[in-house]
Design a protein around this motif. Sequence first.
Motif, PDB file in Angstrom:
ATOM      1  N   PRO A   1     -49.503 -15.441   1.046  1.00 61.54           N
ATOM      2  CA  PRO A   1     -49.223 -14.167   0.387  1.00 61.54           C
ATOM      3  C   PRO A   1     -48.185 -13.341   1.146  1.00 61.54           C
ATOM      4  O   PRO A   1     -48.095 -13.413   2.366  1.00 61.54           O
ATOM      5  N   VAL A   2     -47.424 -12.578   0.396  1.00 62.16           N
ATOM      6  CA  VAL A   2     -46.469 -11.629   0.976  1.00 62.16           C
ATOM      7  C   VAL A   2     -47.106 -10.247   0.881  1.00 62.16           C
ATOM      8  O   VAL A   2     -47.424  -9.768  -0.218  1.00 62.16           O
ATOM      9  N   ILE A   3     -47.315  -9.620   2.021  1.00 61.46           N
ATOM     10  CA  ILE A   3     -48.038  -8.344   2.088  1.00 61.46           C
ATOM     11  C   ILE A   3     -47.080  -7.239   2.508  1.00 61.46           C
ATOM     12  O   ILE A   3     -46.435  -7.325   3.560  1.00 61.46           O
ATOM     13  N   SER A   4     -46.975  -6.211   1.693  1.00 59.47           N
ATOM     14  CA  SER A   4     -46.136  -5.068   2.045  1.00 59.47           C
ATOM     15  C   SER A   4     -46.991  -3.811   2.132  1.00 59.47           C
ATOM     16  O   SER A   4     -47.869  -3.589   1.297  1.00 59.47           O
ATOM     17  N   ARG A   5     -46.723  -3.009   3.154  1.00 55.50           N
ATOM     18  CA  ARG A   5     -47.497  -1.794   3.401  1.00 55.50           C
ATOM     19  C   ARG A   5     -46.738  -0.580   2.866  1.00 55.50           C
ATOM     20  O   ARG A   5     -45.545  -0.423   3.095  1.00 55.50           O
ATOM     21  N   HIS A   6     -47.484   0.278   2.149  1.00 56.44           N
ATOM     22  CA  HIS A   6     -46.866   1.456   1.545  1.00 56.44           C
ATOM     23  C   HIS A   6     -47.616   2.711   1.979  1.00 56.44           C
ATOM     24  O   HIS A   6     -48.846   2.770   1.895  1.00 56.44           O
ATOM     25  N   ARG A   7     -46.878   3.703   2.415  1.00 57.99           N
ATOM     26  CA  ARG A   7     -47.472   4.967   2.834  1.00 57.99           C
ATOM     27  C   ARG A   7     -47.971   5.731   1.608  1.00 57.99           C
ATOM     28  O   ARG A   7     -47.215   6.028   0.690  1.00 57.99           O
ATOM     29  N   THR A   8     -49.270   6.026   1.577  1.00 60.35           N
ATOM     30  CA  THR A   8     -49.848   6.792   0.470  1.00 60.35           C
ATOM     31  C   THR A   8     -50.549   8.065   0.946  1.00 60.35           C
ATOM     32  O   THR A   8     -50.870   8.929   0.132  1.00 60.35           O
ATOM     33  N   GLY A   9     -50.799   8.184   2.234  1.00 60.02           N
ATOM     34  CA  GLY A   9     -51.523   9.340   2.755  1.00 60.02           C
ATOM     35  C   GLY A   9     -50.648  10.584   2.833  1.00 60.02           C
ATOM     36  O   GLY A   9     -49.449  10.509   3.118  1.00 60.02           O
ATOM     37  N   LYS A  10     -51.235  11.709   2.605  1.00 58.71           N
ATOM     38  CA  LYS A  10     -50.529  12.988   2.687  1.00 58.71           C
ATOM     39  C   LYS A  10     -50.500  13.512   4.111  1.00 58.71           C
ATOM     40  O   LYS A  10     -49.463  13.976   4.597  1.00 58.71           O
ATOM     41  N   TYR A  11     -51.640  13.433   4.812  1.00 55.91           N
ATOM     42  CA  TYR A  11     -51.763  14.057   6.127  1.00 55.91           C
ATOM     43  C   TYR A  11     -51.505  13.070   7.261  1.00 55.91           C
ATOM     44  O   TYR A  11     -51.860  11.900   7.193  1.00 55.91           O
ATOM     45  N   LEU A  12     -50.873  13.585   8.310  1.00 55.15           N
ATOM     46  CA  LEU A  12     -50.572  12.804   9.510  1.00 55.15           C
ATOM     47  C   LEU A  12     -51.482  13.276  10.637  1.00 55.15           C
ATOM     48  O   LEU A  12     -51.405  14.441  11.043  1.00 55.15           O
ATOM     49  N   TRP A  13     -52.349  12.395  11.125  1.00 56.90           N
ATOM     50  CA  TRP A  13     -53.324  12.726  12.152  1.00 56.90           C
ATOM     51  C   TRP A  13     -52.823  12.221  13.505  1.00 56.90           C
ATOM     52  O   TRP A  13     -52.506  11.041  13.648  1.00 56.90           O
ATOM     53  N   ARG A  14     -52.768  13.116  14.502  1.00 58.32           N
ATOM     54  CA  ARG A  14     -52.323  12.715  15.819  1.00 58.32           C
ATOM     55  C   ARG A  14     -53.198  13.365  16.892  1.00 58.32           C
ATOM     56  O   ARG A  14     -53.517  14.552  16.812  1.00 58.32           O
TER      57      ARG A  14
END
Length: 382
Positions: free
Chosen positions: A241-254
Amino acid sequence: MKFIHTSDWQIGKTFSFADDDTLGALQAARVDVVRTIGALARQEGVTCVLVAGDIYEHETPERRTLHQPMERMRQFPDVQWHLIPGNHDADTAEGVWARLRREDAVPDNVHLHTCPQAVEIDKTYNAWLLPAVLKRRHTLSDLTDYMNDAATPPEALRIGLAHGSVVGFSNGQEAEHNPIALDRAKQAGLAYLGLGDWHGFCQIDAHTCYSGTPETDRFVTGGAGGGETLVVSVDGPCAQPVISRHRTGKYLWRKLEDIVLTNGEDIEALEARVRSINPDNPSVVMAWLEVSGLLGVDDLRKYESVILSRLQSAVACLRITGAPQLVAGAQDMERLEASATVKVAAQELLQMVERGGEEGAVAREALQRLFLFWHEVEGAAA
């Protein structure tokens, strides 16, 4: 075939450290991300979304919380959503799945898989889903075992969906619950095994992945962080399989650790560091600062103004552990000459600080407040 893999929405999740406004915003984001996933599906030409458990945070959510994700999925009738239970929303007799069916809340394009059996999900690609089904929060048996012998038509595209801990991969007590064989995809001839439970993306092997939660929900996340959704393409039963990651989250936690403040430059650098997480929109930043250090009176005032007022108002949430301590000397005492009473109180507190101990720690904090209050009074009178 191309499909979306997501998990751990945990609708209704609470955050003990957040104030009411922040809590409401975070909970709303967890619901809104369902629409984001639907939009991603349309963008990628995907008609099948696989959700690997923990759609809800609790087995007994409030009625509105129960219906919210269903109504968001209903808005995408051209997308087929396939859901399995997780450890937070196991398929119990009076749990969320039973309630959804009883209240006729499940849209036609949403499929609740509560039986461990192969189900055809796409005739064009001869694609069959093999769901693992949690009937209680924790089990010591591997619910993906049945996949090895589950019958599907010849040349079928076999896709597994499960929620739990891959054996030998994770550590700690959680790894003992809901185990999944490390090589289950190979044993069961799966083209892809989509997993839920870890809240950050993590690829176990070429055919096995944790998607992570689509909206980040913690400062320290296993795997490669949260806030992502996976788009998976599989050309055939034996193809990689070819797996691509997509940013869907609104908040950035650090989480920023070991921050030592000694002067005004350190304070400015800290503000710049937090703002740089998202310079264009710091209002989506969730920052946890572990702070220590020694500051003089002027720099302590600057810390309160820059960090506790300005920066805290700029970001979504500023969680602070620890604090810089005041270093006050003779020069600082001279500033209190205008009030003999205040100066005497400050000198007594300073002596207590110098003696140390538990009393000294309390005195240090009191001295800080005294100086800051005095400067506020001076500023108002000027």
